[in-house]
Design an enzyme around this catalytic site. Sequence first.
Site, PDB file in Angstrom:
ATOM      1  N   SER A 102      46.819  37.434  42.101  1.00 37.11           N
ATOM      2  CA  SER A 102      47.157  38.588  41.338  1.00 37.11           C
ATOM      3  C   SER A 102      48.741  38.838  41.359  1.00 37.11           C
ATOM      4  O   SER A 102      49.483  37.899  40.992  1.00 37.11           O
ATOM      5  CB  SER A 102      46.114  39.711  41.796  1.00 37.11           C
ATOM      6  OG  SER A 102      46.375  40.744  40.953  1.00 37.11           O
TER       7      SER A 102
ATOM      8  N   ARG B 178      42.258  54.811  39.408  1.00 40.96           N
ATOM      9  CA  ARG B 178      41.476  53.620  40.318  1.00 40.96           C
ATOM     10  C   ARG B 178      40.225  53.366  39.400  1.00 40.96           C
ATOM     11  O   ARG B 178      39.715  52.210  39.412  1.00 40.96           O
ATOM     12  CB  ARG B 178      41.155  54.133  41.609  1.00 40.96           C
ATOM     13  CG  ARG B 178      40.567  53.030  42.417  1.00 40.96           C
ATOM     14  CD  ARG B 178      41.442  51.766  42.308  1.00 40.96           C
ATOM     15  NE  ARG B 178      41.133  50.849  43.265  1.00 40.96           N
ATOM     16  CZ  ARG B 178      41.687  49.856  43.977  1.00 40.96           C
ATOM     17  NH1 ARG B 178      42.953  49.798  43.445  1.00 40.96           N
ATOM     18  NH2 ARG B 178      41.275  49.000  44.686  1.00 40.96           N
TER      19      ARG B 178
ATOM     20  N   ASP C 130      38.214  36.733  33.927  1.00 39.81           N
ATOM     21  CA  ASP C 130      39.218  37.569  34.274  1.00 39.81           C
ATOM     22  C   ASP C 130      39.783  38.147  32.875  1.00 39.81           C
ATOM     23  O   ASP C 130      40.399  37.531  31.995  1.00 39.81           O
ATOM     24  CB  ASP C 130      40.306  36.560  35.149  1.00 39.81           C
ATOM     25  CG  ASP C 130      41.447  37.600  35.647  1.00 39.81           C
ATOM     26  OD1 ASP C 130      41.534  38.663  35.099  1.00 39.81           O
ATOM     27  OD2 ASP C 130      41.904  37.359  36.571  1.00 39.81           O
TER      28      ASP C 130
ATOM     29  N   HIS D 188      38.666  39.254  37.497  1.00 40.55           N
ATOM     30  CA  HIS D 188      39.820  39.061  38.472  1.00 40.55           C
ATOM     31  C   HIS D 188      39.704  39.103  40.211  1.00 40.55           C
ATOM     32  O   HIS D 188      40.130  38.534  40.701  1.00 40.55           O
ATOM     33  CB  HIS D 188      40.583  40.401  37.920  1.00 40.55           C
ATOM     34  CG  HIS D 188      42.091  40.311  38.495  1.00 40.55           C
ATOM     35  ND1 HIS D 188      43.020  39.271  38.225  1.00 40.55           N
ATOM     36  CD2 HIS D 188      42.820  41.013  39.560  1.00 40.55           C
ATOM     37  CE1 HIS D 188      44.217  39.450  39.033  1.00 40.55           C
ATOM     38  NE2 HIS D 188      44.041  40.590  39.571  1.00 40.55           N
ATOM     39  N   ASP D 189      38.625  39.819  40.368  1.00 40.95           N
ATOM     40  CA  ASP D 189      38.315  39.792  41.686  1.00 40.95           C
ATOM     41  C   ASP D 189      37.920  38.705  42.403  1.00 40.95           C
ATOM     42  O   ASP D 189      37.536  38.704  43.523  1.00 40.95           O
ATOM     43  CB  ASP D 189      37.527  41.125  42.066  1.00 40.95           C
ATOM     44  CG  ASP D 189      38.008  42.294  42.212  1.00 40.95           C
ATOM     45  OD1 ASP D 189      39.309  42.468  42.196  1.00 40.95           O
ATOM     46  OD2 ASP D 189      37.340  43.378  42.398  1.00 40.95           O
TER      47      ASP D 189
END
Lengths: 481, 481
Positions: A214, A283, A428, A462-463
Amino acid sequence: MSLPSILNIAVKARASFSPLIVHRAYSANPHFPCVDLHAARESRLRQSITQHPQITTDTGPEPPYARPNPATYHIYRHTHPLPLTYYPIPLPSFDIAYETWGTLSPSRDNAILLHTGLSASSHASSTQANPAEGWWEKFIGPGKALDTNQFFIICTNVLGGCYGSTGPSSIEPSTGKPWATRFPVVSIFDMVRAQFCLLDNLGIRKLAASVGSSMGAMQSLAAGWLFPDRVQKVVSISGTARSTPSSIAMRYAQRSVLMADPNWNNGFYYDGLPPHTGMKLARQIATITYRSGPEWDQRFGRQLRTLPKSDASTETPRIPALCPDFLIETYLDHQGEQFCLKYDANSLIYISKAMDLFDMTLPALEALNLRHPLNETATPAGTHAIHRTSHSKSHPPPVNPPPHLNDLAKGMAPLAQIPILILGVQSDILFTVEQQREVADALRMAGNEWVSYYELGGVWGHDTFLIDVQNVGSAIRGFLS
Amino acid sequence: MSLPSILNIAVKARASFSPLIVHRAYSANPHFPCVDLHAARESRLRQSITQHPQITTDTGPEPPYARPNPATYHIYRHTHPLPLTYYPIPLPSFDIAYETWGTLSPSRDNAILLHTGLSASSHASSTQANPAEGWWEKFIGPGKALDTNQFFIICTNVLGGCYGSTGPSSIEPSTGKPWATRFPVVSIFDMVRAQFCLLDNLGIRKLAASVGSSMGAMQSLAAGWLFPDRVQKVVSISGTARSTPSSIAMRYAQRSVLMADPNWNNGFYYDGLPPHTGMKLARQIATITYRSGPEWDQRFGRQLRTLPKSDASTETPRIPALCPDFLIETYLDHQGEQFCLKYDANSLIYISKAMDLFDMTLPALEALNLRHPLNETATPAGTHAIHRTSHSKSHPPPVNPPPHLNDLAKGMAPLAQIPILILGVQSDILFTVEQQREVADALRMAGNEWVSYYELGGVWGHDTFLIDVQNVGSAIRGFLS
């Protein structure tokens, strides 16, 4: 049957419900527990300040978000000025918090610098001083992706962060108060330069590898670019060499909701309450970009949360709530709630901005007046020819590259001699797989013959770099071995 | 050359900048025009209330967001109760605002019901009463996609809206005050039923077509499902038959920032100031979902806004701002600013919730206790066999359909005999092309032999239906002719 008569039947059919329900439906003052949560948090925070006046300092009460215990990490204190990419005057001095795993070899040649994503601390894995699980626990240790039997791993909290390194919440030397938004905008390059000051201090001239995911992947590439003679290998996982408008838009949305929180107060909230509501909302938005649709389809689908017994009704259909009701909503709410007091709002703003600003195309780099590192080194590269064969998976550069790809290839030329692993994930949506291919293509166009490119499937988006130990870990381990 | 000596050179090289710059960089109180905007808007709104006390009614000042002039559209007032999907008691009465184009034929068989997206009014195209450009101006008129030489087009403001139809900002008959969040949660089916009450009033028994985009596509499918004997053709553009967790997440993020605005006040803001900041932030998030990455790459790239002369500096690099600086950021800011006083916040919350709740899989429909329309009609379908050949582009259903696709096929069975155009856009990130294929597949699995399926390329994402007159318009025109 005509519509009105159908409606009448329906009205009759539904007339048997209890007056309680009628009351709830139309007359009671509606409650919104998800909104009340913000006020409850505010009140709790205010109370904790009143009840613990002893923590009040010159600049007011200690910011109530959690900070790690300084006894659990090392601090490198740099007392010389650090030149900054965007500001004409340097940062007068700075701290870098860091942790290490494994043992530095006598020749100091086995160090790996691990770069973090936006909000992570230096605590990538558990240590004796801090046995809590780290953010990359499963990737660091004997026999793991970053093998501590072989390597000495260093992870820092980035410049601009709030976990021990200098950032907006740190004290500005000339005023004795927190920098807040007087803190200068920092770049990814500034973060990396600060890290290399630490490496100098540790006597580490050359890194075995620079590794990051990232935002950490941006730093990893920047490290190779700034110091090509000091970085033997680069690993970039789910990163980019040039932030796109889409990713800027998502981060802008987060900064916007944060800065609109009245508690933010232009960034000067350190003697009051932090913008916890804005942080929660930011968040929630971020979380949407960290996972992917397919995972949520599988994990949550269209399921609703289980109601507390007091609210549960035997009615069908259940009356929908405007507060979180679908599981996906409760998930986002929970992610926001967990994070909103754990991280400094100004750090989020500054570091997300640094990500937006990152652009390795030649015109962008030239505008930054960053001195070209290749002009300053006598040992440009070529020391890793041993890896040429094993890591070469080159394919021909694209036939008709778009203009920015040519610019990227030119900008990334200083990385041409460094073996690089580019790893991307098809699901992603933040750092898309197209961007991974772009980085790999640009490096190959720049003449890099040591580009290893992997593209993972899976539903984690993405994680993935935090979850997929098997695939991400193996790719890293193979590349570093 | 060692790092410290490089840094020292850099420090010297940068020491020639003016003290003014030094001051600006580190000592001045930072300004955030993007945050000040919220306060300025608040103050402007407050002032307008003070200066125009004459518009204060029993329930306080008129909400200051723009409303269309009631003289420019028709109102159908339904004085009978409307049963609701999720509430045991019906809505006691309601208004539906609508506009029409073209002429209703003597046999009243040429009407097209046009459904809107979330925030649109009935003003789809200019009229004599309201010459302002409508939201689908280029698609409605003589010879256009919805050809007024042939059809009588009706567009309504949806139930729950704020442009003349009954919604949260309307007066609750029993209290004389705005419903606010006492308004019941409405479903897409409720919206459509309200529209059919209007059709009954206009003496229109059978629609030539039900047409809609985005949320309008949901309504269009729901119209065919509820009243298969009254809808001859269905057009669904960039819609879905089942909202996914990803799209729910994006709408939840919008509702969250809106409901966190202190002005929202649990929805009871009609005697005060509206949650204009929350609305701006929500619209910024929504805008991200309406367009696509590729368009922004082409249109904005990484360009920065042009600075006002007073702020412009000859320095390179330019010092980045934390407020909008990239063009993509100023674009989102502008979209939010334009919208934040134009639409009622509660309407946004209720209607976006209705979209989340939409699910045409059989188990979901069964849970709603919606009486199956096919049981109530003697003329189930089969009246359109004339279109069988011309519109048949069927391909075999998927070999191993996922479970929800089977459920969707079963749920959509009532639509099996209606010719349907499904049009999707490959760059749509809100109603993805996979969802378009899903709807088409489910219809075919349900036995519908009159499914026309089109998939458009291009970079406009979800908003394509507002922009691409050539392709979207032609597909509709061809299907309706």
